[in-house]
Design an enzyme around this catalytic site. Sequence first.
Site, PDB file in Angstrom:
ATOM      1  N   HIS A 172       0.819  -1.229   0.000  1.00 12.08           N
ATOM      2  CA  HIS A 172       0.000   0.000   0.000  1.00 12.08           C
ATOM      3  C   HIS A 172       0.847   1.270   0.000  1.00 12.08           C
ATOM      4  CE1 HIS A 172      -4.027  -1.830   0.904  1.00 12.08           C
ATOM      5  NE2 HIS A 172      -3.216  -2.852   1.051  1.00 12.08           N
ATOM      6  N   ASP A 383       3.466   9.662  -0.657  1.00  6.92           N
ATOM      7  CA  ASP A 383       2.295   8.888  -0.247  1.00  6.92           C
ATOM      8  C   ASP A 383       2.024   7.835  -1.310  1.00  6.92           C
ATOM      9  OD1 ASP A 383      -0.022   8.099   1.086  1.00  6.92           O
ATOM     10  OD2 ASP A 383      -0.700  10.151   1.420  1.00  6.92           O
TER      11      ASP A 383
HETATM   12  C1  G6P Z   1      -1.202   3.245   6.173  1.00  7.03           C
HETATM   13  C2  G6P Z   1      -0.670   1.843   5.926  1.00  7.03           C
HETATM   14  C3  G6P Z   1      -1.575   0.792   6.572  1.00  7.03           C
HETATM   15  C4  G6P Z   1      -1.784   1.140   8.034  1.00  7.03           C
HETATM   16  C5  G6P Z   1      -2.387   2.532   8.167  1.00  7.03           C
HETATM   17  C6  G6P Z   1      -2.615   2.971   9.612  1.00  7.03           C
HETATM   18  O1  G6P Z   1      -2.367   3.446   5.438  1.00  7.03           O
HETATM   19  O2  G6P Z   1      -0.522   1.600   4.543  1.00  7.03           O
HETATM   20  O3  G6P Z   1      -0.985  -0.490   6.464  1.00  7.03           O
HETATM   21  O4  G6P Z   1      -2.622   0.187   8.660  1.00  7.03           O
HETATM   22  O5  G6P Z   1      -1.487   3.452   7.550  1.00  7.03           O
HETATM   23  O6  G6P Z   1      -1.441   2.854  10.351  1.00  7.03           O
HETATM   24  P1  G6P Z   1      -1.360   1.936  11.654  1.00  7.03           P
HETATM   25  O7  G6P Z   1       0.058   1.991  12.097  1.00  7.03           O
HETATM   26  O8  G6P Z   1      -2.288   2.591  12.651  1.00  7.03           O
HETATM   27  O9  G6P Z   1      -1.806   0.549  11.301  1.00  7.03           O
END
Ligand code: G6P
Length: 487
Positions: A172, A383
């Site tokens: 992602h 991003d």
């Molecule tokens: C981004 C990443 C995700 C992640 C999200 C939230 O979008 O690509 O994999 O889950 O951020 O971050 P966190 O550390 O709270 O999972």
Amino acid sequence: MSKPGDAAAEPADRNFVVVASRLPVDRVDRLGGGQEWRPSPGGLVTALEPVMRDAGGAWIGWSGDAGPAPGAFEADGLHLVGLALSEAEVRYFYEGFCNATLWPLYHDVIAPPQFHRRWWEAYVTVNRRFAQAAAEQAAPGATVWVHDYQLQLVPRMLREQRDDVRIGFFNHIPFPGYEIFAQLPWRGQVVEGLLGADLLGFQRRADATNFLRACRRAVGLTTKGSTVRVDDPGGTREVQAAAFPISIDAAGLTEIARRDDVRKRAREIRQALGEPAMVLLGVDRLDYTKGILHRLRAYGELLHEGRLGPRVVLVQVASPSRERVEAYRTLRDEVEVTVGRINGQYGEVGYSPVHYLHQSYPREEMAALYLAADVMLVTPLRDGMNLVAKEYVATRYDEGGTLVLSEFTGAADELAGAFLVNPHDIEGLKNAIVRAATASPAEARRRMRSMRRRVREHDVARWAADFLDTLRREPSSSQPAGEPEIS
Ligand code: G6P
């Protein structure tokens, strides 16, 4: 919702298994005592939920705290398998290797990545746990879809146990250029881990190209077009690496935005802000990749120069994120000092130029905020995609509002109707904000219409279908005939 149970006791009967670092729900304390699961916000969840529902698959993930393993349970019609992380694993795996090593490294070292062997060991251990759970859930010949940078070793670990399943991986976030990736002491293991998959999806072509280069340079493999030839003990496999830009549930968001209560709320928001002449909006996780400080600097200078006219307001939603990681704590302090400085300098009794909200909101409130805005500011320094930009566009069924968008986002490849900027160029950023704020209604509508068409036609359902169709296709059919081999 059924009671959480023992995942290992489950039969391996799921034809479709999603493996992601997070479950699509959060464990929260109930007011009257006890705990419950609530749908959690976030790009990945928003993106995959509709696909999961249709497919009736299993979703393996972490509950988000260091509590006991929830095991398998049903929530909102989804079959979930919750894995545990110990307190030490939260520190070394999640806060450490994922978010203080890989995250800054993959985002062009905006913050310096830290390399610690103990963190790497935790990464291997936790990846093995996820791979094991996937091996236990997947039916013979199942499709397993692994997500994101937290789980790059899972494809290889799963293949070692279950070579009957079809494995996809989607990254992602950006995949960095080789000069940056090469800093990682475990670069070879990470590439090998990913190459356990049959199909590797990236947000942009540039990310896929960077990965293919890493295959050649870090592990000496040969690539041909978008494929890599991998010699496994069981024979030679072709692994494909290509771009599949992620999207959102555009129709669902448009529907929410059209609701009477949401439109009413949008009007209330403008009233509560004091009926400003213009509303600028920023919506981000509070993350140093998002360019929030650059945006505030540009906005402060525009206020100083009076170029946006009187009584302009910036609403900045900065949802709390990774709060125990040092770089995030520092960023929060800097953002809050900067907001305070701008409000102190340019505010009046009854008027604050920045409304800063360090909170997360449900989808309806977000839709109302998007509708209330005149100009949306999406200015990340780097991003993978940025779904906020697409959400804003999907919400604007009225074809109103303009979008200022960083060229360093995946979304910039698709949203040609945005005012594109290099957020490092503060003068350029200021000029783009002014242009977006003063565009004629006809120009704004033309731009918004083209972006809405793109997001409507390329929604999350199409993203998932494209990826899964390619994954399930025979490998030979994806081989580009005329491409030269590169080693
Ligand atoms: C981004 C990443 C995700 C992640 C999200 C939230 O979008 O690509 O994999 O889950 O951020 O971050 P966190 O550390 O709270 O999972």
